[in-house]
Design an enzyme around this catalytic site. Sequence first.
Site, mmCIF file in Angstrom:
data_model
loop_
_atom_site.group_PDB
_atom_site.id
_atom_site.type_symbol
_atom_site.label_atom_id
_atom_site.label_comp_id
_atom_site.label_asym_id
_atom_site.label_seq_id
_atom_site.Cartn_x
_atom_site.Cartn_y
_atom_site.Cartn_z
ATOM 1 N N SER A 147 25.930 8.427 78.208
ATOM 2 C CA SER A 147 26.440 9.416 77.270
ATOM 3 C C SER A 147 27.057 8.677 76.090
ATOM 4 C CB SER A 147 27.504 10.273 77.966
ATOM 5 O OG SER A 147 28.278 11.001 77.057
ATOM 6 N N TYR A 160 34.925 12.343 82.953
ATOM 7 C CA TYR A 160 33.547 12.216 82.474
ATOM 8 C C TYR A 160 33.361 10.875 81.765
ATOM 9 C CZ TYR A 160 29.110 13.792 80.424
ATOM 10 O OH TYR A 160 27.790 13.920 80.068
#
Length: 255
Positions: A147, A160
């Site tokens: 990501s 995350y």
Amino acid sequence: MKNLFDLTGKVAIVVGGSRGLGRGMAVGLANAGASVVIASRGLETLEVAAKEISEETGGICIPMQLDVTSLSAIHEFVAQVDQKFGHIDILINSAGINIRKSALDFQEEDWDRVTNVQLKYVFFMNQAVGNYMIKHSIKGRIINIGSLSSMIGLKNMVAYCASKGGIVQMTKALANEWASYGICVNAIGPGYYFTEMTKPLLSDPEVMRKYQEKIPMGRLGRPEDLASTAVYLSCDASAYVTGQIVYVDGGWLIN
């Protein structure tokens, strides 16, 4: 001359392949000739997606239920794919979850829920398929999903970010360990895409505008934007590429 991007005869697993980014990559692999197994918990959603992907690509796409938070389920799943196809050549780990909350308000169960899906069981999926490939002398491809938060720290996404940073280091470590077996382990780092996970955030027109302004290409990504990168990292054209993360972000990180 051999087409290095041809995946005909290859068997690919796409965990989280029924929707969002996983589905976009599953379509890309099927278009390149691979037989694709899409896997997640929701069998009904899987069955609909597999039928649509097969019709769209003219290829083979089958649904198989998988609870990625169960080690026994992971090992049973790998055995089922082997029984059906006789080999596993490609694994893409695209299952995802996020909890947006201030770090000060994060609870233990929040942390465990995110990191288990985004990192812990990604490792064990890598381990199960990597072990299978080594045992059967398959020079396979494993692709993990990073990501932008593998590189940058974002507010209200502490677990995350921690998980996606861990994905990069895990990918490098596994690439180093398994290179001698001919297994390439890489990661793809998507930028901002409009998916079910990001919909609550990006449904706000002002947030959407700010994000688009941040992206040099002027738009959010679409699931199909990941297809060619997934195919490249799955095929013979990338046989000398391992331990890398390829960002597909419309230029976000260059700002």
